[in-house]
Design a protein around this motif. Structure first.
Motif, PDB file in Angstrom:
ATOM      1  N   THR A   1      18.458  10.219  -3.722  1.00 24.44           N
ATOM      2  CA  THR A   1      18.164   9.610  -5.018  1.00 24.44           C
ATOM      3  C   THR A   1      19.221   9.986  -6.041  1.00 24.44           C
ATOM      4  N   GLU A   2      19.471   9.054  -6.957  1.00 26.68           N
ATOM      5  CA  GLU A   2      20.363   9.277  -8.093  1.00 26.68           C
ATOM      6  C   GLU A   2      19.656   8.769  -9.346  1.00 26.68           C
ATOM      7  N   SER A   3      19.854   9.446 -10.445  1.00 26.41           N
ATOM      8  CA  SER A   3      19.200   9.055 -11.694  1.00 26.41           C
ATOM      9  C   SER A   3      19.989   7.967 -12.408  1.00 26.41           C
ATOM     10  N   ILE A   4      19.273   7.201 -13.248  1.00 27.70           N
ATOM     11  CA  ILE A   4      19.898   6.173 -14.088  1.00 27.70           C
ATOM     12  C   ILE A   4      19.821   6.663 -15.526  1.00 27.70           C
ATOM     13  N   VAL A   5      20.970   6.954 -16.075  1.00 26.81           N
ATOM     14  CA  VAL A   5      21.046   7.421 -17.458  1.00 26.81           C
ATOM     15  C   VAL A   5      21.150   6.196 -18.356  1.00 26.81           C
ATOM     16  N   PRO A   6      20.443   6.093 -19.484  1.00 27.51           N
ATOM     17  CA  PRO A   6      19.608   7.135 -20.110  1.00 27.51           C
ATOM     18  C   PRO A   6      18.113   6.912 -19.888  1.00 27.51           C
ATOM     19  N   LEU A   7      17.711   6.097 -18.922  1.00 28.86           N
ATOM     20  CA  LEU A   7      16.309   5.718 -18.795  1.00 28.86           C
ATOM     21  C   LEU A   7      15.431   6.810 -18.199  1.00 28.86           C
ATOM     22  N   GLY A   8      16.025   7.690 -17.388  1.00 26.23           N
ATOM     23  CA  GLY A   8      15.197   8.644 -16.667  1.00 26.23           C
ATOM     24  C   GLY A   8      14.579   8.018 -15.432  1.00 26.23           C
ATOM     25  N   TRP A   9      15.108   6.853 -15.004  1.00 25.78           N
ATOM     26  CA  TRP A   9      14.665   6.226 -13.769  1.00 25.78           C
ATOM     27  C   TRP A   9      15.497   6.776 -12.617  1.00 25.78           C
ATOM     28  N   ASN A  10      15.092   6.405 -11.406  1.00 26.44           N
ATOM     29  CA  ASN A  10      15.816   6.879 -10.221  1.00 26.44           C
ATOM     30  C   ASN A  10      16.063   5.746  -9.241  1.00 26.44           C
ATOM     31  N   VAL A  11      17.256   5.786  -8.639  1.00 27.50           N
ATOM     32  CA  VAL A  11      17.596   4.886  -7.535  1.00 27.50           C
ATOM     33  C   VAL A  11      17.424   5.658  -6.233  1.00 27.50           C
ATOM     34  N   VAL A  12      16.691   5.076  -5.294  1.00 26.06           N
ATOM     35  CA  VAL A  12      16.477   5.705  -3.986  1.00 26.06           C
ATOM     36  C   VAL A  12      17.121   4.819  -2.921  1.00 26.06           C
ATOM     37  N   ALA A  13      17.971   5.427  -2.100  1.00 25.97           N
ATOM     38  CA  ALA A  13      18.599   4.719  -0.975  1.00 25.97           C
ATOM     39  C   ALA A  13      18.085   5.320   0.318  1.00 25.97           C
TER      40      ALA A  13
ATOM     41  N   ASP B   1       0.812  -1.219   0.000  1.00 28.72           N
ATOM     42  CA  ASP B   1       0.000   0.000   0.000  1.00 28.72           C
ATOM     43  C   ASP B   1       0.847   1.270   0.000  1.00 28.72           C
ATOM     44  N   LEU B   2       2.141   1.141   0.280  1.00 24.87           N
ATOM     45  CA  LEU B   2       3.020   2.315   0.276  1.00 24.87           C
ATOM     46  C   LEU B   2       3.734   2.507  -1.057  1.00 24.87           C
ATOM     47  N   ALA B   3       3.613   1.525  -1.967  1.00 26.68           N
ATOM     48  CA  ALA B   3       4.300   1.618  -3.258  1.00 26.68           C
ATOM     49  C   ALA B   3       3.919   2.875  -4.040  1.00 26.68           C
ATOM     50  N   PRO B   4       2.630   3.301  -4.038  1.00 29.80           N
ATOM     51  CA  PRO B   4       2.290   4.521  -4.797  1.00 29.80           C
ATOM     52  C   PRO B   4       3.011   5.776  -4.315  1.00 29.80           C
ATOM     53  N   HIS B   5       3.547   5.748  -3.101  1.00 27.06           N
ATOM     54  CA  HIS B   5       4.253   6.919  -2.577  1.00 27.06           C
ATOM     55  C   HIS B   5       5.670   7.049  -3.138  1.00 27.06           C
ATOM     56  N   ALA B   6       6.140   6.034  -3.872  1.00 22.44           N
ATOM     57  CA  ALA B   6       7.523   6.048  -4.367  1.00 22.44           C
ATOM     58  C   ALA B   6       7.774   7.263  -5.253  1.00 22.44           C
ATOM     59  N   GLN B   7       6.822   7.570  -6.159  1.00 23.90           N
ATOM     60  CA  GLN B   7       7.012   8.710  -7.055  1.00 23.90           C
ATOM     61  C   GLN B   7       7.063  10.024  -6.275  1.00 23.90           C
ATOM     62  N   ASN B   8       6.224  10.132  -5.223  1.00 21.92           N
ATOM     63  CA  ASN B   8       6.250  11.347  -4.391  1.00 21.92           C
ATOM     64  C   ASN B   8       7.591  11.496  -3.681  1.00 21.92           C
ATOM     65  N   ILE B   9       8.133  10.365  -3.221  1.00 27.13           N
ATOM     66  CA  ILE B   9       9.434  10.397  -2.547  1.00 27.13           C
ATOM     67  C   ILE B   9      10.524  10.850  -3.511  1.00 27.13           C
ATOM     68  N   VAL B  10      10.490  10.301  -4.734  1.00 24.34           N
ATOM     69  CA  VAL B  10      11.495  10.684  -5.723  1.00 24.34           C
ATOM     70  C   VAL B  10      11.385  12.177  -6.044  1.00 24.34           C
ATOM     71  N   SER B  11      10.173  12.662  -6.222  1.00 22.41           N
ATOM     72  CA  SER B  11       9.980  14.084  -6.532  1.00 22.41           C
ATOM     73  C   SER B  11      10.500  14.965  -5.405  1.00 22.41           C
ATOM     74  N   ALA B  12      10.219  14.573  -4.162  1.00 22.12           N
ATOM     75  CA  ALA B  12      10.677  15.363  -3.017  1.00 22.12           C
ATOM     76  C   ALA B  12      12.196  15.354  -2.915  1.00 22.12           C
ATOM     77  N   LEU B  13      12.823  14.189  -3.162  1.00 20.69           N
ATOM     78  CA  LEU B  13      14.278  14.095  -3.083  1.00 20.69           C
ATOM     79  C   LEU B  13      14.948  14.897  -4.199  1.00 20.69           C
ATOM     80  N   ILE B  14      14.360  14.878  -5.397  1.00 19.87           N
ATOM     81  CA  ILE B  14      14.920  15.665  -6.486  1.00 19.87           C
ATOM     82  C   ILE B  14      14.819  17.154  -6.170  1.00 19.87           C
ATOM     83  N   ALA B  15      13.670  17.553  -5.598  1.00 17.29           N
ATOM     84  CA  ALA B  15      13.497  18.965  -5.235  1.00 17.29           C
ATOM     85  C   ALA B  15      14.453  19.377  -4.124  1.00 17.29           C
TER      86      ALA B  15
END
Length: 378
Positions: A260-272, A227-241
């Motif tokens: 968070t760090e981005s994965i080139v060239p996919l535009g994905w993100n790694v969150v630790a 149930d917390l998986a949908p929050h992943a995008q919000n976490i990435v957005s907050a970390l990028i900001a």
């Protein structure tokens, strides 16, 4: 003879720093204070180091995981680039054997296809015993794919899942000849290996997960509440900001320090994410030790003061009271000391001296009385 007021004045005239209780208790209090200060400085150092780890640790984990994931996709990109160059140097019809070789040597390639400029499949190769992976009808309806295919630009999809539940991406590399697109290489690449990469990098230190462009968690180093998986995008957005590590409630619903760090060239993100409880363990341990020592020192201080009072202060006070009474002429007064140390011996000697004084004084008084009586009878 000194009066009571004289003796009281003498006692009041003794400075506090010259009194026995201060001279004995001050070194003990000084020792307790210095030891507590040193321990407090150690805890402050541990706290500052914990703060540095809150910043450095998730950054290091995220950078390492991003580097591993980027290397994985660089390998796939290199294989597709070689295939692209081989096909571009020949014809699309001659590409089929080359597809077979790439599939055999590259373990993450699930399926490779060559399509012409209209999207018709010319040749295709896939891993043995696998059903078709890429749904070309669905792919052709993707606006991002249509835009990239029309412009002759590479296209990389977000994570999808095969009939066996294997996560994969679709990587399309157009084949352009003198600004005219002849066709494209379409690859389905297994990305389940990413989960092994993040599990290896996490090493029970933290929690690492990869989020694709759509906000879906592609790989994670450990299980997490669905149930917390949908929050992943919000976490990435907050970390990028935030543009750096920050504290928040992570995907395990506990306070963490994340980066968070981005994965080139996919535009994905790694969150630790690293739990704050783990990063603050040394500080908590130091505070526990400090609390125990403070309690011990308080108990030790009161215990030593009690010992001083019973074995030193009280006997001295008893001697002072007895001497004062003897000075008033109460020669039968004796020192009563309950200790078994040197004060007991001193009390014994003092009482013997008081007894001699009493005897001699009584004898003198008796002789004086007899002398007075004799004079009166004459």
């Amino acid at each position: 003879m000194a009066t009571e007021s004289d003796r009281e004045s003498f006692r009041n005239a003794v400075p506090f720093t010259k009194r026995l209780l201060f001279q004995l208790g001050f070194p003990l209090l000084l020792f307790i204070g210095v030891t507590t200060t040193i321990l407090s400085l150690f805890i402050a150092y541990a706290y500052n180091r914990d703060n540095l780890e809150r910043t450095a640790a998730p950054v290091t984990l995220a950078e390492n995981a991003s580097g591993l994931a980027t290397a994985f996709f660089d390998t796939a990109s290199f294989a597709l680039r070689l295939l692209y160059e081989d096909i571009a140097a020949s014809t699309l019809a001659e590409g089929a054997p080359k597809l077979e070789r790439i599939i055999e040597v590259h373990p993450s390639m699930l399926e490779l296809s060559l399509v012409d400029a209209t999207g018709v499949i010319l040749s295709q190769s896939r891993k043995a015993a696998l059903s078709p992976v890429v749904n070309f009808q669905t792919l052709s309806e993707d606006p991002d794919f249509i835009s990239a295919f029309t412009a002759g630009e590479p296209y990389i999809s977000n994570a999808q899942f095969s009939a066996f539940g294997t996560p994969y991406i679709v990587w399309v590399m157009p084949i352009v000849d003198i600004e005219c697109m002849n066709g494209a290489v379409v690859a389905a690449i297994d990305v389940s290996v990413l989960e092994n990469l993040v599990r290896t990098d996490a090493q029970d230190v933290g929690f690492i997960y990869i989020v694709d462009g759509a906000g879906a968690v592609v790989a994670a180093s450990s299980d997490y509440p669905d149930d917390l998986a949908p929050h992943a995008q919000n976490i990435v957005s907050a970390l990028i900001a935030a543009d750096g590590p920050m504290r928040y409630n992570g995907l395990h619903a506990e306070p963490v320090s994340g980066h968070t760090e981005s994965i080139v060239p996919l535009g994905w993100n790694v969150v630790a994410e690293i739990p704050l409880s783990l990063l603050s363990s040394e500080t908590r341990q130091g505070l526990t030790i400090l609390g125990i020592l403070v309690f011990f020192y308080i108990f030790l201080g009161f215990f030593l003061l009690f010992i001083f009072q019973q074995n030193l202060i009280d006997p001295i006070s008893e001697f002072v009271r007895t001497i004062e009474r003897i000075s008033k002429g109460e020669y039968k007064t004796r020192v009563s000391v309950t200790t078994s140390n040197e004060f007991a011996l001193l009390a014994h000697v003092f009482n013997a001296m008081a007894h001699n004084i009493d005897s001699q004084t009584s004898a003198i008084v008796d002789r004086l009385e007899h002398t007075v009586a004799d004079l009166d009878s004459e």
